[in-house]
Design a protein around this motif. Sequence first.
Motif, PDB file in Angstrom:
ATOM      1  N   MET A  58     -17.374  10.884   8.919  1.00  0.00           N
ATOM      2  CA  MET A  58     -16.080  10.363   9.323  1.00  0.00           C
ATOM      3  C   MET A  58     -15.677  10.972  10.665  1.00  0.00           C
ATOM      4  O   MET A  58     -15.957  12.137  10.926  1.00  0.00           O
ATOM      5  N   LYS A  59     -15.023  10.183  11.500  1.00  0.00           N
ATOM      6  CA  LYS A  59     -14.493  10.654  12.779  1.00  0.00           C
ATOM      7  C   LYS A  59     -12.977  10.652  12.690  1.00  0.00           C
ATOM      8  O   LYS A  59     -12.395   9.786  12.051  1.00  0.00           O
ATOM      9  N   SER A  60     -12.342  11.620  13.333  1.00  0.00           N
ATOM     10  CA  SER A  60     -10.883  11.700  13.349  1.00  0.00           C
ATOM     11  C   SER A  60     -10.350  11.194  14.678  1.00  0.00           C
ATOM     12  O   SER A  60     -10.991  11.374  15.715  1.00  0.00           O
ATOM     13  N   ALA A  61      -9.178  10.571  14.637  1.00  0.00           N
ATOM     14  CA  ALA A  61      -8.531  10.076  15.846  1.00  0.00           C
ATOM     15  C   ALA A  61      -7.040   9.947  15.575  1.00  0.00           C
ATOM     16  O   ALA A  61      -6.583  10.118  14.443  1.00  0.00           O
ATOM     17  N   SER A  62      -6.295   9.656  16.626  1.00  0.00           N
ATOM     18  CA  SER A  62      -4.858   9.427  16.477  1.00  0.00           C
ATOM     19  C   SER A  62      -4.480   8.187  17.272  1.00  0.00           C
ATOM     20  O   SER A  62      -5.173   7.789  18.201  1.00  0.00           O
ATOM     21  N   ALA A  63      -3.358   7.587  16.875  1.00  0.00           N
ATOM     22  CA  ALA A  63      -2.910   6.364  17.539  1.00  0.00           C
ATOM     23  C   ALA A  63      -1.407   6.202  17.313  1.00  0.00           C
ATOM     24  O   ALA A  63      -0.795   6.958  16.556  1.00  0.00           O
ATOM     25  N   GLU A  64      -0.848   5.204  17.980  1.00  0.00           N
ATOM     26  CA  GLU A  64       0.551   4.855  17.821  1.00  0.00           C
ATOM     27  C   GLU A  64       0.620   3.371  17.516  1.00  0.00           C
ATOM     28  O   GLU A  64      -0.207   2.591  17.997  1.00  0.00           O
ATOM     29  N   GLY A  65       1.612   2.994  16.704  1.00  0.00           N
ATOM     30  CA  GLY A  65       1.735   1.592  16.373  1.00  0.00           C
ATOM     31  C   GLY A  65       2.973   1.306  15.560  1.00  0.00           C
ATOM     32  O   GLY A  65       3.867   2.146  15.448  1.00  0.00           O
ATOM     33  N   ASP A  71       1.083  -1.868   0.990  1.00  0.00           N
ATOM     34  CA  ASP A  71       0.611  -2.443  -0.268  1.00  0.00           C
ATOM     35  C   ASP A  71       0.351  -1.318  -1.269  1.00  0.00           C
ATOM     36  O   ASP A  71      -0.719  -0.706  -1.255  1.00  0.00           O
ATOM     37  N   PRO A  72       1.327  -1.051  -2.154  1.00  0.00           N
ATOM     38  CA  PRO A  72       1.157   0.043  -3.118  1.00  0.00           C
ATOM     39  C   PRO A  72      -0.004  -0.185  -4.082  1.00  0.00           C
ATOM     40  O   PRO A  72      -0.686   0.761  -4.470  1.00  0.00           O
ATOM     41  N   GLU A  73      -0.249  -1.440  -4.469  1.00  0.00           N
ATOM     42  CA  GLU A  73      -1.345  -1.730  -5.409  1.00  0.00           C
ATOM     43  C   GLU A  73      -2.703  -1.437  -4.787  1.00  0.00           C
ATOM     44  O   GLU A  73      -3.587  -0.900  -5.440  1.00  0.00           O
ATOM     45  N   ALA A  74      -2.876  -1.799  -3.528  1.00  0.00           N
ATOM     46  CA  ALA A  74      -4.152  -1.551  -2.847  1.00  0.00           C
ATOM     47  C   ALA A  74      -4.223  -0.135  -2.288  1.00  0.00           C
ATOM     48  O   ALA A  74      -5.296   0.335  -1.913  1.00  0.00           O
ATOM     49  N   GLY A  75      -3.052   0.534  -2.199  1.00  0.00           N
ATOM     50  CA  GLY A  75      -3.029   1.882  -1.630  1.00  0.00           C
ATOM     51  C   GLY A  75      -3.239   1.877  -0.130  1.00  0.00           C
ATOM     52  O   GLY A  75      -3.849   2.782   0.427  1.00  0.00           O
ATOM     53  N   THR A  76      -2.703   0.831   0.537  1.00  0.00           N
ATOM     54  CA  THR A  76      -2.916   0.703   1.981  1.00  0.00           C
ATOM     55  C   THR A  76      -1.604   0.562   2.732  1.00  0.00           C
ATOM     56  O   THR A  76      -0.582   0.164   2.175  1.00  0.00           O
ATOM     57  N   ILE A  77      -1.703   0.877   4.013  1.00  0.00           N
ATOM     58  CA  ILE A  77      -0.617   0.665   4.958  1.00  0.00           C
ATOM     59  C   ILE A  77      -1.245  -0.063   6.150  1.00  0.00           C
ATOM     60  O   ILE A  77      -2.298   0.333   6.639  1.00  0.00           O
ATOM     61  N   THR A  78      -0.633  -1.167   6.562  1.00  0.00           N
ATOM     62  CA  THR A  78      -1.165  -1.941   7.690  1.00  0.00           C
ATOM     63  C   THR A  78      -0.364  -1.584   8.927  1.00  0.00           C
ATOM     64  O   THR A  78       0.868  -1.585   8.904  1.00  0.00           O
ATOM     65  N   ILE A  79      -1.103  -1.275   9.998  1.00  0.00           N
ATOM     66  CA  ILE A  79      -0.469  -0.842  11.245  1.00  0.00           C
ATOM     67  C   ILE A  79      -1.023  -1.659  12.410  1.00  0.00           C
ATOM     68  O   ILE A  79      -2.234  -1.815  12.552  1.00  0.00           O
ATOM     69  N   ASP A  80      -0.108  -2.182  13.222  1.00  0.00           N
ATOM     70  CA  ASP A  80      -0.463  -2.850  14.480  1.00  0.00           C
ATOM     71  C   ASP A  80      -0.475  -1.735  15.524  1.00  0.00           C
ATOM     72  O   ASP A  80       0.571  -1.275  15.962  1.00  0.00           O
ATOM     73  N   HIS A  81      -1.681  -1.265  15.876  1.00  0.00           N
ATOM     74  CA  HIS A  81      -1.780  -0.093  16.756  1.00  0.00           C
ATOM     75  C   HIS A  81      -2.391  -0.429  18.108  1.00  0.00           C
ATOM     76  O   HIS A  81      -3.080  -1.438  18.261  1.00  0.00           O
ATOM     77  N   GLY A  82      -2.121   0.438  19.047  1.00  0.00           N
ATOM     78  CA  GLY A  82      -2.678   0.295  20.386  1.00  0.00           C
ATOM     79  C   GLY A  82      -4.132   0.740  20.418  1.00  0.00           C
ATOM     80  O   GLY A  82      -4.711   1.113  19.397  1.00  0.00           O
ATOM     81  N   PRO A  83      -4.759   0.706  21.602  1.00  0.00           N
ATOM     82  CA  PRO A  83      -6.154   1.130  21.737  1.00  0.00           C
ATOM     83  C   PRO A  83      -6.322   2.597  21.310  1.00  0.00           C
ATOM     84  O   PRO A  83      -5.414   3.402  21.440  1.00  0.00           O
ATOM     85  N   VAL A  84      -7.529   2.902  20.816  1.00  0.00           N
ATOM     86  CA  VAL A  84      -7.867   4.275  20.423  1.00  0.00           C
ATOM     87  C   VAL A  84      -9.116   4.662  21.220  1.00  0.00           C
ATOM     88  O   VAL A  84     -10.242   4.476  20.756  1.00  0.00           O
ATOM     89  N   PRO A  85      -8.924   5.181  22.441  1.00  0.00           N
ATOM     90  CA  PRO A  85     -10.057   5.493  23.312  1.00  0.00           C
ATOM     91  C   PRO A  85     -11.046   6.500  22.706  1.00  0.00           C
ATOM     92  O   PRO A  85     -12.247   6.405  22.951  1.00  0.00           O
ATOM     93  N   ALA A  86     -10.572   7.427  21.893  1.00  0.00           N
ATOM     94  CA  ALA A  86     -11.450   8.459  21.331  1.00  0.00           C
ATOM     95  C   ALA A  86     -12.589   7.873  20.503  1.00  0.00           C
ATOM     96  O   ALA A  86     -13.661   8.481  20.408  1.00  0.00           O
ATOM     97  N   ILE A  87     -12.359   6.703  19.911  1.00  0.00           N
ATOM     98  CA  ILE A  87     -13.420   6.076  19.120  1.00  0.00           C
ATOM     99  C   ILE A  87     -13.737   4.657  19.611  1.00  0.00           C
ATOM    100  O   ILE A  87     -14.353   3.865  18.911  1.00  0.00           O
ATOM    101  N   ARG A 117      -8.868   9.193   9.724  1.00  0.00           N
ATOM    102  CA  ARG A 117     -10.326   9.369   9.718  1.00  0.00           C
ATOM    103  C   ARG A 117     -10.933   7.991   9.505  1.00  0.00           C
ATOM    104  O   ARG A 117     -10.379   7.178   8.759  1.00  0.00           O
ATOM    105  N   THR A 118     -12.067   7.746  10.143  1.00  0.00           N
ATOM    106  CA  THR A 118     -12.731   6.466   9.966  1.00  0.00           C
ATOM    107  C   THR A 118     -14.242   6.674   9.899  1.00  0.00           C
ATOM    108  O   THR A 118     -14.781   7.590  10.515  1.00  0.00           O
ATOM    109  N   GLY A 119     -14.896   5.838   9.144  1.00  0.00           N
ATOM    110  CA  GLY A 119     -16.352   5.897   8.994  1.00  0.00           C
ATOM    111  C   GLY A 119     -16.826   4.676   8.234  1.00  0.00           C
ATOM    112  O   GLY A 119     -16.068   3.718   8.035  1.00  0.00           O
ATOM    113  N   GLU A 120     -18.063   4.726   7.787  1.00  0.00           N
ATOM    114  CA  GLU A 120     -18.639   3.574   7.099  1.00  0.00           C
ATOM    115  C   GLU A 120     -17.879   3.209   5.832  1.00  0.00           C
ATOM    116  O   GLU A 120     -17.839   2.057   5.435  1.00  0.00           O
TER     117      GLU A 120
END
Length: 131
Positions: A58-65, A71-87, A117-120
């Motif tokens: 996994m790689k770590s990064a930060s962003a703003e959006g 979605d509590p059932e899926a355990g997700t949060i959807t974010i419209d974010h800007g570019p993430v140059p680190a990855i 964190r993001t990865g496969e």
Amino acid sequence: MRIITLMTALAAPLVLAACGPSDDAADMSETPMDDEQMAMDGTDMPMMGDRLTDGGAMKSASAEGTVTAIDPEAGTITIDHGPVPAIEWPAMTMAFEADQQIRDDVKVGDEVSFEFRTGEAGSVVTSIVKK
């Protein structure tokens, strides 16, 4: 997106099997490789990227959006974010896994700064702060 990936993974062997062996493949099976041809000199192979160097970690990064869905059932949060140059990600809207406390800290429409964190296996928000 997971369905498309799954369908592609299931269809690829069928497509390859339908193509049959090429003349080049037959030629290769008759010619053994020597040690020099088989040695890998530590350079990345095309299309393998970071998997050779970090084992798919996994790689770590930060962003703003802006939070666009929770979605509590899926355990997700959807974010419209800007570019993430680190990855090398462009701006996009995507769903991230997030634990309940992170989901409870924000609401749809909030502008946020977040770390993830993001990865496969997917992408996970590790911290989030309202702007």
